[in-house]
Design a protein around this motif. Structure first.
Motif, mmCIF file in Angstrom:
data_model
loop_
_atom_site.group_PDB
_atom_site.id
_atom_site.type_symbol
_atom_site.label_atom_id
_atom_site.label_comp_id
_atom_site.label_asym_id
_atom_site.label_seq_id
_atom_site.Cartn_x
_atom_site.Cartn_y
_atom_site.Cartn_z
ATOM 1 N N GLU A 14 -3.303 3.106 -2.649
ATOM 2 C CA GLU A 14 -3.803 2.474 -3.858
ATOM 3 C C GLU A 14 -3.151 3.063 -5.091
ATOM 4 O OE1 GLU A 14 -7.961 3.038 -3.599
ATOM 5 O OE2 GLU A 14 -8.284 1.398 -2.165
ATOM 6 N N GLY A 15 -2.704 4.297 -5.032
ATOM 7 C CA GLY A 15 -2.051 4.921 -6.163
ATOM 8 C C GLY A 15 -0.587 4.551 -6.301
ATOM 9 N N GLY A 16 -0.096 3.697 -5.432
ATOM 10 C CA GLY A 16 1.285 3.264 -5.511
ATOM 11 C C GLY A 16 2.234 4.105 -4.694
ATOM 12 N N LYS A 17 1.754 5.176 -4.064
ATOM 13 C CA LYS A 17 2.596 6.021 -3.227
ATOM 14 C C LYS A 17 2.391 5.626 -1.772
ATOM 15 C CE LYS A 17 2.288 9.960 -6.407
ATOM 16 N NZ LYS A 17 1.868 11.374 -6.528
ATOM 17 N N LYS A 18 3.277 4.830 -1.262
ATOM 18 C CA LYS A 18 3.138 4.328 0.098
ATOM 19 C C LYS A 18 3.550 5.415 1.092
ATOM 20 C CE LYS A 18 4.173 -0.397 -1.309
ATOM 21 N NZ LYS A 18 5.027 -1.581 -1.100
ATOM 22 N N PRO A 19 2.678 5.757 2.004
ATOM 23 C CA PRO A 19 3.028 6.758 3.030
ATOM 24 C C PRO A 19 4.015 6.169 4.027
ATOM 25 C CG PRO A 19 0.878 5.818 3.488
ATOM 26 C CD PRO A 19 1.309 5.234 2.176
ATOM 27 N N VAL A 20 5.295 6.224 3.686
ATOM 28 C CA VAL A 20 6.318 5.540 4.470
ATOM 29 C C VAL A 20 6.401 6.089 5.884
ATOM 30 C CG1 VAL A 20 8.759 4.975 4.615
ATOM 31 C CG2 VAL A 20 7.625 5.039 2.387
ATOM 32 N N TRP A 21 6.495 7.409 6.018
ATOM 33 C CA TRP A 21 6.682 7.995 7.338
ATOM 34 C C TRP A 21 5.460 7.785 8.223
ATOM 35 C CZ3 TRP A 21 11.356 8.784 8.697
ATOM 36 C CH2 TRP A 21 12.325 9.114 7.738
ATOM 37 N N LYS A 22 4.258 7.875 7.592
ATOM 38 C CA LYS A 22 3.057 7.626 8.384
ATOM 39 C C LYS A 22 2.988 6.172 8.833
ATOM 40 C CE LYS A 22 0.188 11.292 6.395
ATOM 41 N NZ LYS A 22 -1.083 11.599 5.690
ATOM 42 N N SER A 23 3.385 5.273 7.946
ATOM 43 C CA SER A 23 3.394 3.851 8.313
ATOM 44 C C SER A 23 4.403 3.584 9.419
ATOM 45 C CB SER A 23 3.715 3.003 7.086
ATOM 46 O OG SER A 23 3.809 1.640 7.429
ATOM 47 N N MET A 24 5.593 4.206 9.311
ATOM 48 C CA MET A 24 6.600 4.013 10.353
ATOM 49 C C MET A 24 6.130 4.588 11.680
ATOM 50 S SD MET A 24 10.171 4.762 8.326
ATOM 51 C CE MET A 24 11.119 4.474 9.807
ATOM 52 N N TYR A 25 5.438 5.721 11.640
ATOM 53 C CA TYR A 25 4.952 6.294 12.893
ATOM 54 C C TYR A 25 3.863 5.409 13.495
ATOM 55 C CZ TYR A 25 2.896 9.533 16.222
ATOM 56 O OH TYR A 25 2.415 10.106 17.371
ATOM 57 N N ARG A 26 3.024 4.840 12.646
ATOM 58 C CA ARG A 26 1.956 3.984 13.141
ATOM 59 C C ARG A 26 2.521 2.736 13.812
ATOM 60 N NH1 ARG A 26 -0.003 2.377 8.729
ATOM 61 N NH2 ARG A 26 -1.137 4.308 8.276
ATOM 62 N N HIS A 27 3.626 2.234 13.270
ATOM 63 C CA HIS A 27 4.241 1.029 13.832
ATOM 64 C C HIS A 27 5.505 1.377 14.615
ATOM 65 C CE1 HIS A 27 2.033 -0.380 10.169
ATOM 66 N NE2 HIS A 27 1.598 -1.283 11.035
ATOM 67 N N ARG A 28 5.522 2.541 15.227
ATOM 68 C CA ARG A 28 6.737 3.016 15.897
ATOM 69 C C ARG A 28 7.181 2.108 17.024
ATOM 70 N NH1 ARG A 28 2.367 6.051 17.046
ATOM 71 N NH2 ARG A 28 1.772 6.452 19.225
ATOM 72 N N TRP A 29 6.237 1.468 17.713
ATOM 73 C CA TRP A 29 6.620 0.604 18.827
ATOM 74 C C TRP A 29 7.286 -0.675 18.327
ATOM 75 C CZ3 TRP A 29 6.859 3.559 22.642
ATOM 76 C CH2 TRP A 29 5.899 4.549 22.875
ATOM 77 N N LEU A 30 6.857 -1.150 17.160
ATOM 78 C CA LEU A 30 7.523 -2.323 16.582
ATOM 79 C C LEU A 30 8.946 -1.979 16.148
ATOM 80 C CD1 LEU A 30 4.612 -3.800 14.414
ATOM 81 C CD2 LEU A 30 5.359 -4.505 16.692
ATOM 82 N N TYR A 31 9.117 -0.794 15.571
ATOM 83 C CA TYR A 31 10.460 -0.360 15.182
ATOM 84 C C TYR A 31 11.338 -0.151 16.415
ATOM 85 C CZ TYR A 31 9.064 0.339 10.337
ATOM 86 O OH TYR A 31 8.650 0.142 9.043
#
Length: 317
Positions: A14-31
């Motif tokens: 919400e503060g505009g700082k997107k947790p990129v690495w956490k998001s990538m890890y969460r969707h690691r199977w899609l990547y």
């Protein structure tokens, strides 16, 4: 008032700082599923772009790419000063424009017709028949055309002669060459193009049709006010992509149908660089034309995308 504990990840989002690495890890199977596709484009589309340096060198097979002497823009001057270049460019543009003008509309029309068929077995039969030619190579298509129009012994040629209507010579007539390209391309690819528009039609909200029926709209009104606007963006997208490839006039088809008597209307950039590159072993010239085509295609895509946005379309990006 008690403070509510908001998760750190949500506060960061919400503060505009997107947790990129956490998001990538969460969707690691899609990547992971996407990785083979990215690897394919990297190996076969981006790494070979280093070979564009051949366009600026006097390339020799024995010396290799990096050992060949640098000639700067000499290859471009040779291409643009060639007496054949204006005619080649003109033929390429004309054939490509013919493809855009006459090949996109049949795709839409066939999709609309198939969408209106309510007898499912008949719809599937028609779709299978029209989609089948897409799997034929251009060599087979030319063989079929040759069996019908071969001078002297083609099926239709013999029929015309037996009926006393004279001899017809379609394959070696300059006036018939471009129409023949368009007609055979329509026959071969219309079924495949219609599938794309059928998918776009299937994505239209069915409640719009139900509301139109309640308002008393017939099939034509529904077609005009719902179906056509629903596939407009897909049509614009495909149009922009075709404009970007306007200098690719269909080498495989043109090369198969081309003969010496129709060079004045059928010889295009791709067939010319094929003769220079493969038959005469001048690899720098095809690379030079490839760079030229890429630059022109990039400019046309940018221009077409801007125009599409201004007239109300969504464009590519």
């Amino acid at each position: 008032m008690q403070s509510v504990n908001v998760p750190e990840e949500r506060r960061a989002w919400e503060g505009g700082k997107k947790p990129v690495w956490k998001s990538m890890y969460r969707h690691r199977w899609l990547y992971l599923l996407m990785f083979p596709g990215l690897l394919y484009y990297l190996i076969y589309h981006y790494v070979p772009m280093a070979g564009l340096v051949i366009a600026f060198k006097d390339y020799n097979l024995m010396d290799g790419i990096w050992g060949s002497p640098w000639v700067g823009l000499d290859n471009f001057r040779e291409v643009f000063s060639s007496p054949d270049f204006p005619q080649l460019l003109r033929n390429t543009f004309i054939i490509s424009i013919y493809r855009i003008l006459f090949n996109m509309v049949p795709d839409v029309m066939l999709a609309l017709i198939l969408n209106e068929i309510r007898v499912m077995w008949f719809k599937k039969l028609v779709q299978t028949i029209t989609y089948g030619p897409y799997f034929l190579s251009w060599i087979i298509v030319y063989g079929l055309v040759f069996s019908f129009f071969a001078p002297g012994n083609g099926l239709i040629s013999v029929f015309f002669r037996d009926m006393g209507w004279g001899d017809i010579d379609v394959l070696t007539q300059s006036a018939a060459f471009r129409p023949m390209l368009v007609i055979t391309d329509i026959w071969k690819n219309t079924g495949y193009g219609a599938i794309i528009y059928l998918a776009a039609i299937a994505s239209i909200n069915q409640e719009l049709y139900e509301a139109a029926v309640v308002d008393g709209a017939g099939r034509w009104r529904q077609l005009w006010h719902i179906t056509l606007p629903g596939i407009r963006e897909v049509f614009v997208l495909l149009l922009i992509l075709r404009i970007g490839h306007i200098l690719d006039a269909g080498f495989d088809q043109v090369y198969i149908f081309l003969n010496a008597r129709v060079y004045d209307v059928g010889d295009i950039l791709d067939t010319w660089i094929f003769r220079r590159g493969i038959e005469q072993m001048e690899f720098s010239i095809p690379a030079t034309v490839g760079v030229f085509k890429s630059v022109i295609g990039f400019i046309l895509v940018i221009a077409a995308n801007k125009i599409a946005k201004k007239v109300g379309g969504s464009g590519v990006w």
